[in-house]
Structure formats: structure tokens, C-alpha cells
Design a protein around this motif. Structure first.
Motif, PDB file in Angstrom:
ATOM      1  N   ILE A  15       0.834  -1.204   0.000  1.00  0.00           N
ATOM      2  CA  ILE A  15       0.000   0.000   0.000  1.00  0.00           C
ATOM      3  C   ILE A  15       0.865   1.249   0.000  1.00  0.00           C
ATOM      4  O   ILE A  15       0.513   2.267  -0.590  1.00  0.00           O
ATOM      5  CB  ILE A  15      -0.969  -0.024   1.199  1.00  0.00           C
ATOM      6  CG1 ILE A  15      -2.030  -1.093   0.979  1.00  0.00           C
ATOM      7  CG2 ILE A  15      -1.605   1.326   1.430  1.00  0.00           C
ATOM      8  CD1 ILE A  15      -2.935  -1.326   2.169  1.00  0.00           C
ATOM      9  N   VAL A  16       2.020   1.193   0.631  1.00  0.00           N
ATOM     10  CA  VAL A  16       2.902   2.359   0.714  1.00  0.00           C
ATOM     11  C   VAL A  16       3.880   2.405  -0.454  1.00  0.00           C
ATOM     12  O   VAL A  16       4.064   3.439  -1.081  1.00  0.00           O
ATOM     13  CB  VAL A  16       3.662   2.361   2.058  1.00  0.00           C
ATOM     14  CG1 VAL A  16       4.704   3.443   2.092  1.00  0.00           C
ATOM     15  CG2 VAL A  16       2.690   2.511   3.211  1.00  0.00           C
ATOM     16  N   VAL A  17       4.506   1.288  -0.772  1.00  0.00           N
ATOM     17  CA  VAL A  17       5.603   1.270  -1.738  1.00  0.00           C
ATOM     18  C   VAL A  17       5.117   1.465  -3.171  1.00  0.00           C
ATOM     19  O   VAL A  17       5.720   2.232  -3.926  1.00  0.00           O
ATOM     20  CB  VAL A  17       6.403  -0.051  -1.605  1.00  0.00           C
ATOM     21  CG1 VAL A  17       7.403  -0.199  -2.727  1.00  0.00           C
ATOM     22  CG2 VAL A  17       7.095  -0.092  -0.269  1.00  0.00           C
ATOM     23  N   VAL A  18       4.052   0.804  -3.551  1.00  0.00           N
ATOM     24  CA  VAL A  18       3.603   0.875  -4.944  1.00  0.00           C
ATOM     25  C   VAL A  18       3.213   2.301  -5.339  1.00  0.00           C
ATOM     26  O   VAL A  18       3.707   2.804  -6.348  1.00  0.00           O
ATOM     27  CB  VAL A  18       2.458  -0.136  -5.201  1.00  0.00           C
ATOM     28  CG1 VAL A  18       1.837   0.072  -6.561  1.00  0.00           C
ATOM     29  CG2 VAL A  18       2.977  -1.554  -5.067  1.00  0.00           C
ATOM     30  N   GLY A  25       8.382   7.703  -9.889  1.00  0.00           N
ATOM     31  CA  GLY A  25       8.728   7.531 -11.302  1.00  0.00           C
ATOM     32  C   GLY A  25       8.206   8.670 -12.143  1.00  0.00           C
ATOM     33  O   GLY A  25       8.886   9.160 -13.052  1.00  0.00           O
ATOM     34  N   LEU A  26       6.969   9.106 -11.855  1.00  0.00           N
ATOM     35  CA  LEU A  26       6.423  10.247 -12.592  1.00  0.00           C
ATOM     36  C   LEU A  26       7.219  11.517 -12.338  1.00  0.00           C
ATOM     37  O   LEU A  26       7.466  12.310 -13.255  1.00  0.00           O
ATOM     38  CB  LEU A  26       4.956  10.468 -12.212  1.00  0.00           C
ATOM     39  CG  LEU A  26       3.956   9.465 -12.752  1.00  0.00           C
ATOM     40  CD1 LEU A  26       2.561   9.799 -12.240  1.00  0.00           C
ATOM     41  CD2 LEU A  26       3.960   9.456 -14.261  1.00  0.00           C
ATOM     42  N   ILE A  28      10.411  11.717 -11.503  1.00  0.00           N
ATOM     43  CA  ILE A  28      11.697  11.590 -12.192  1.00  0.00           C
ATOM     44  C   ILE A  28      11.524  11.848 -13.686  1.00  0.00           C
ATOM     45  O   ILE A  28      12.316  12.557 -14.307  1.00  0.00           O
ATOM     46  CB  ILE A  28      12.311  10.208 -11.926  1.00  0.00           C
ATOM     47  CG1 ILE A  28      12.735  10.097 -10.464  1.00  0.00           C
ATOM     48  CG2 ILE A  28      13.489   9.944 -12.854  1.00  0.00           C
ATOM     49  CD1 ILE A  28      13.126   8.697 -10.053  1.00  0.00           C
ATOM     50  N   LYS A  29      10.473  11.281 -14.258  1.00  0.00           N
ATOM     51  CA  LYS A  29      10.209  11.475 -15.687  1.00  0.00           C
ATOM     52  C   LYS A  29       9.968  12.942 -15.992  1.00  0.00           C
ATOM     53  O   LYS A  29      10.494  13.483 -16.964  1.00  0.00           O
ATOM     54  CB  LYS A  29       8.997  10.632 -16.093  1.00  0.00           C
ATOM     55  CG  LYS A  29       8.629  10.731 -17.546  1.00  0.00           C
ATOM     56  CD  LYS A  29       7.419   9.862 -17.835  1.00  0.00           C
ATOM     57  CE  LYS A  29       6.941  10.025 -19.250  1.00  0.00           C
ATOM     58  NZ  LYS A  29       5.734   9.240 -19.492  1.00  0.00           N
ATOM     59  N   GLU A  30       9.162  13.604 -15.176  1.00  0.00           N
ATOM     60  CA  GLU A  30       8.871  15.020 -15.387  1.00  0.00           C
ATOM     61  C   GLU A  30      10.137  15.860 -15.267  1.00  0.00           C
ATOM     62  O   GLU A  30      10.371  16.765 -16.060  1.00  0.00           O
ATOM     63  CB  GLU A  30       7.826  15.492 -14.380  1.00  0.00           C
ATOM     64  CG  GLU A  30       7.383  16.912 -14.590  1.00  0.00           C
ATOM     65  CD  GLU A  30       6.304  17.320 -13.616  1.00  0.00           C
ATOM     66  OE1 GLU A  30       6.189  18.526 -13.370  1.00  0.00           O
ATOM     67  OE2 GLU A  30       5.586  16.437 -13.117  1.00  0.00           O
ATOM     68  N   HIS A  31      10.977  15.545 -14.287  1.00  0.00           N
ATOM     69  CA  HIS A  31      12.235  16.269 -14.110  1.00  0.00           C
ATOM     70  C   HIS A  31      13.139  16.080 -15.327  1.00  0.00           C
ATOM     71  O   HIS A  31      13.714  17.035 -15.845  1.00  0.00           O
ATOM     72  CB  HIS A  31      12.935  15.786 -12.842  1.00  0.00           C
ATOM     73  CG  HIS A  31      14.243  16.447 -12.587  1.00  0.00           C
ATOM     74  ND1 HIS A  31      14.344  17.757 -12.186  1.00  0.00           N
ATOM     75  CD2 HIS A  31      15.512  15.976 -12.708  1.00  0.00           C
ATOM     76  CE1 HIS A  31      15.628  18.075 -12.065  1.00  0.00           C
ATOM     77  NE2 HIS A  31      16.349  17.006 -12.372  1.00  0.00           N
ATOM     78  N   TYR A  32      13.243  14.852 -15.812  1.00  0.00           N
ATOM     79  CA  TYR A  32      14.076  14.561 -16.968  1.00  0.00           C
ATOM     80  C   TYR A  32      13.556  15.288 -18.202  1.00  0.00           C
ATOM     81  O   TYR A  32      14.325  15.897 -18.949  1.00  0.00           O
ATOM     82  CB  TYR A  32      14.118  13.052 -17.220  1.00  0.00           C
ATOM     83  CG  TYR A  32      14.841  12.667 -18.486  1.00  0.00           C
ATOM     84  CD1 TYR A  32      16.221  12.704 -18.558  1.00  0.00           C
ATOM     85  CD2 TYR A  32      14.133  12.280 -19.617  1.00  0.00           C
ATOM     86  CE1 TYR A  32      16.885  12.361 -19.709  1.00  0.00           C
ATOM     87  CE2 TYR A  32      14.795  11.940 -20.785  1.00  0.00           C
ATOM     88  CZ  TYR A  32      16.168  11.983 -20.822  1.00  0.00           C
ATOM     89  OH  TYR A  32      16.824  11.651 -21.979  1.00  0.00           O
ATOM     90  N   LEU A  33      12.238  15.239 -18.425  1.00  0.00           N
ATOM     91  CA  LEU A  33      11.674  15.890 -19.603  1.00  0.00           C
ATOM     92  C   LEU A  33      11.798  17.397 -19.529  1.00  0.00           C
ATOM     93  O   LEU A  33      11.995  18.059 -20.548  1.00  0.00           O
ATOM     94  CB  LEU A  33      10.209  15.481 -19.782  1.00  0.00           C
ATOM     95  CG  LEU A  33       9.990  14.033 -20.211  1.00  0.00           C
ATOM     96  CD1 LEU A  33       8.506  13.728 -20.289  1.00  0.00           C
ATOM     97  CD2 LEU A  33      10.661  13.742 -21.530  1.00  0.00           C
ATOM     98  N   SER A  34      11.699  17.979 -18.338  1.00  0.00           N
ATOM     99  CA  SER A  34      11.860  19.427 -18.221  1.00  0.00           C
ATOM    100  C   SER A  34      13.299  19.821 -18.548  1.00  0.00           C
ATOM    101  O   SER A  34      13.535  20.871 -19.150  1.00  0.00           O
ATOM    102  CB  SER A  34      11.465  19.920 -16.834  1.00  0.00           C
ATOM    103  OG  SER A  34      12.369  19.430 -15.868  1.00  0.00           O
TER     104      SER A  34
END
Length: 87
Positions: A15-18, A25-26, A28-34
């Protein structure tokens, strides 16, 4: 007893980890794309005008074909409805 505690710990951690890993992940992806957006080269030439016109003509042809197909389907539906009403 130990099995139920293990199951509770497993369910609690899921319940916590997922959700955390998903949102992490979102983020990190947003940071990378920015960061990638800052590297975009604005000096790239626009697509060739002739190619754009050809694509527009192709899309118009596809649209006409789809409209014809939609009319054919509408007429088939109408004939089916008439057959069902008369039966």
C-alpha cells in the motif's frame, strides 16, 4: 500468527511502496523531460511546405473515404431497421 503478521506487513508495504514508486517515477520522468525541454534547438527548420501540402491532401482523401464509409454504414443500418420493423 506469524503468517498473518507477515501478510499484514506485506499488504502494508504494498500500500505504501507501490504508490510511492509510481509517483516517484512520474516525478523523475517530469524532471528529466523538463531538462530535455531546455535543450531543444529552436533553430531547426520547419517541415517542408510541399510535404505538408501532400500530407494535407492525403488526410483529405482519407476523410472523404471515411465519410463515404459512414454513409454506407448508415444506409445499411437503416435497411436493417426497416427489415426488423417489417418482420
Amino acid at each position: 500468527m506469524r503468517l498473518s503478521q507477515a501478510n499484514k506487513i506485506l499488504v502494508g508495504s504494498c500500500i505504501v511502496v507501490v504508490p510511492l514508486s509510481f509517483y516517484g517515477g512520474l516525478a523523475i520522468k517530469e524532471h528529466y523531460l523538463s531538462n530535455e525541454l531546455a535543450k531543444v534547438d529552436d533553430t531547426r527548420p520547419p517541415p517542408h511546405e510541399r510535404a505538408m501540402r501532400a500530407r494535407i491532401a492525403q488526410l483529405e482523401q482519407e476523410r472523404k473515404e471515411l465519410m463515404k464509409e459512414a454513409q454506407d454504414l448508415d444506409s445499411k443500418l437503416l435497411t436493417m431497421k426497416n427489415r426488423m420493423a417489417s418482420a
